[in-house]
Design a protein around this motif. Structure first.
Motif, PDB file in Angstrom:
ATOM      1  N   MET A   1      -9.812  -2.181 -34.394  1.00 38.36           N
ATOM      2  CA  MET A   1     -10.450  -0.896 -33.623  1.00 38.36           C
ATOM      3  C   MET A   1     -12.070  -1.479 -33.333  1.00 38.36           C
ATOM      4  SD  MET A   1      -9.520   2.181 -36.078  1.00 38.36           S
ATOM      5  CE  MET A   1      -7.953   3.215 -35.808  1.00 38.36           C
TER       6      MET A   1
ATOM      7  N   ILE B   1     -11.482   8.688 -34.545  1.00 36.46           N
ATOM      8  CA  ILE B   1     -10.687   7.688 -34.219  1.00 36.46           C
ATOM      9  C   ILE B   1     -10.313   6.847 -35.555  1.00 36.46           C
ATOM     10  CG2 ILE B   1      -9.762   5.805 -33.023  1.00 36.46           C
ATOM     11  CD1 ILE B   1      -9.729   8.123 -31.321  1.00 36.46           C
TER      12      ILE B   1
ATOM     13  N   GLY C   1      -6.816   7.498 -36.682  1.00 29.74           N
ATOM     14  CA  GLY C   1      -5.875   6.597 -36.276  1.00 29.74           C
ATOM     15  C   GLY C   1      -5.349   5.772 -37.329  1.00 29.74           C
ATOM     16  N   ASN C   2      -6.008   5.540 -38.294  1.00 30.61           N
ATOM     17  CA  ASN C   2      -5.747   4.654 -39.615  1.00 30.61           C
ATOM     18  C   ASN C   2      -4.656   5.668 -40.332  1.00 30.61           C
ATOM     19  OD1 ASN C   2      -6.937   1.999 -39.810  1.00 30.61           O
ATOM     20  ND2 ASN C   2      -8.557   3.264 -39.589  1.00 30.61           N
TER      21      ASN C   2
ATOM     22  N   LEU D   1      -1.066  10.859 -34.358  1.00 31.83           N
ATOM     23  CA  LEU D   1      -1.473   9.852 -33.328  1.00 31.83           C
ATOM     24  C   LEU D   1      -1.428  10.512 -31.880  1.00 31.83           C
ATOM     25  CD1 LEU D   1       0.208   6.682 -34.582  1.00 31.83           C
ATOM     26  CD2 LEU D   1      -2.248   7.238 -34.855  1.00 31.83           C
TER      27      LEU D   1
ATOM     28  N   VAL E   1      -5.311  11.082 -31.351  1.00 32.24           N
ATOM     29  CA  VAL E   1      -5.729   9.638 -30.943  1.00 32.24           C
ATOM     30  C   VAL E   1      -5.344   9.357 -29.396  1.00 32.24           C
ATOM     31  CG1 VAL E   1      -5.478   7.146 -31.567  1.00 32.24           C
ATOM     32  CG2 VAL E   1      -5.286   8.770 -33.219  1.00 32.24           C
ATOM     33  N   ASN E   2      -4.256   8.864 -29.352  1.00 28.53           N
ATOM     34  CA  ASN E   2      -3.506   8.793 -28.015  1.00 28.53           C
ATOM     35  C   ASN E   2      -2.232   8.479 -27.765  1.00 28.53           C
ATOM     36  OD1 ASN E   2      -3.460   5.696 -27.571  1.00 28.53           O
ATOM     37  ND2 ASN E   2      -5.422   5.777 -27.830  1.00 28.53           N
TER      38      ASN E   2
ATOM     39  N   THR F   1      -1.093   4.504 -28.346  1.00 23.96           N
ATOM     40  CA  THR F   1      -1.015   3.984 -29.610  1.00 23.96           C
ATOM     41  C   THR F   1       0.343   4.703 -30.464  1.00 23.96           C
ATOM     42  OG1 THR F   1      -3.149   3.932 -29.877  1.00 23.96           O
ATOM     43  CG2 THR F   1      -2.209   4.011 -31.865  1.00 23.96           C
TER      44      THR F   1
ATOM     45  N   THR G   1       3.309   2.521 -32.143  1.00 25.88           N
ATOM     46  CA  THR G   1       3.470   2.502 -33.485  1.00 25.88           C
ATOM     47  C   THR G   1       4.751   2.949 -33.706  1.00 25.88           C
ATOM     48  OG1 THR G   1       1.162   3.294 -33.783  1.00 25.88           O
ATOM     49  CG2 THR G   1       2.538   3.688 -35.642  1.00 25.88           C
TER      50      THR G   1
ATOM     51  N   SER H   1      -5.908   2.440 -30.125  1.00 21.11           N
ATOM     52  CA  SER H   1      -6.540   3.541 -30.762  1.00 21.11           C
ATOM     53  C   SER H   1      -8.034   3.777 -30.136  1.00 21.11           C
ATOM     54  CB  SER H   1      -6.779   3.654 -32.212  1.00 21.11           C
ATOM     55  OG  SER H   1      -5.361   3.506 -32.885  1.00 21.11           O
TER      56      SER H   1
END
Length: 301
Positions: free
Chosen positions: A40, A52, A56-57, A115, A119-120, A123, A127, A167
């Motif tokens: 990131m 994010i 994200g994480n 996500l 996020v998007n 990603t 994942t 992300s």
């Protein structure tokens, strides 16, 4: 929660939250998240947006935990015959396989939802592909099918920095793929060192790890060869201008130390060299990415 495990270890309430946390392999996920965070950070010249960074994480960690739980379920027979894993919750019966799978589904869906929504989609789907690659392709098939299981399946475990990068940016980038390549090259010497240390257990579990199928000498040679490849690959961020002198010096020093252990393992010049090589490989990856991060914010061209 926290109920004493008495006579009936198969009862659903015999497990507590610590057993379910153990199913998620938190130490492995923590190392993975470190590479996600650095992916990131490298994706932007400034600071990662806090939403994010957090979501994200969180989403990636939940999906990674889900894959780890599935691994526990699929490998429960193997785990019972290996000293390193025989006390795992599913292997001992503290957590029923069905309960573990339900837990994996819940946290996996939660991770994907986070996500996709926060996020998007790129990603999220990457994942999911990584999760399926590890939990299904590697654990169910490759692990039992070929001594090259670690090499072929390594791409799933190499994805975290790419997930971190996408992300932030929502797109692929060559620099992110360089980070994937580093972890991909790191995976064989990392796992094969452990496989040498646990050779008898893998043989007992009928898992065709390289030391079992081709012998220790062959495996040690390949650990050395892959370590050389890793050292060269680890210099590519500097070669491409992605990083500067701080990273070059750090990557060189860390890589040469890894090479020292690979040679010591091949020559049998140090006691317990296999497990020491394995342990150093974890330290190597962690510090390599930390140095990469430091270089990013303190760039010296």
């Amino acid at each position: 929660m926290g109920i004493t495990r008495a006579n009936d270890t198969s009862a659903p309430d015999s497990a507590d939250w610590q057993d379910y946390l153990e199913l998620c392999k938190p130490k492995v996920v923590a190392l993975m998240i470190l590479t996600v965070v650095i992916g990131m950070c490298l994706a932007t010249p400034g600071w990662v947006p806090l939403d994010i960074l957090f979501f994200g994480n969180l989403g990636i960690a939940l999906c990674a935990g889900s894959a780890a739980v599935i691994n526990h379920v699929v490998d429960r027979r193997i785990d019972t015959v290996m000293a390193r894993t025989m006390k795992r919750p599913v292997a001992t019966g503290k957590v029923e396989p069905l309960n573990a799978l339900i837990f994996a589904l819940i946290i996996g869906v939660a991770g994907m939802t986070i996500l996709l929504a926060l996020v998007n989609s790129l990603t999220a789907w990457l994942t999911l592909a990584s999760l399926l690659g590890y939990a299904v392709v590697y654990t169910l098939f490759l692990k039992r099918a070929t001594p090259q299981n670690i090499v072929i399946g390594g791409i799933a475990g190499a994805a975290p920095p790419l997930l971190g990068w996408t992300s932030v940016t929502g797109e692929f980038h060559g620099n992110a793929l360089l980070l994937v390549l580093i972890i991909f090259a790191w995976t064989p010497p990392h796992f094969w060192a452990l496989a040498i240390h646990r050779k008898e257990e893998y043989a007992k579990a009928d898992i065709p790890m390289l030391p079992v199928t081709h012998g220790e000498a062959y495996t040690k040679l390949h650990i050395l060869l892959y370590t050389v490849v890793l050292l060269l690959v680890s210099l590519m961020p500097w070669m491409t201008g992605m990083s500067g002198m701080i990273y070059l010096m750090g990557a060189t020093a860390l890589g040469l130390r890894f090479l020292y252990w690979a040679v010591a393992l091949l020559r049998e010049s140090r006691p317990h060299a296999a497990i020491k090589t394995f342990r150093y490989s974890i330290t190597y990856l962690m510090f390599l990415f930390v140095v990469l991060l430091a270089d990013h914010y303190l760039y010296l061209g």
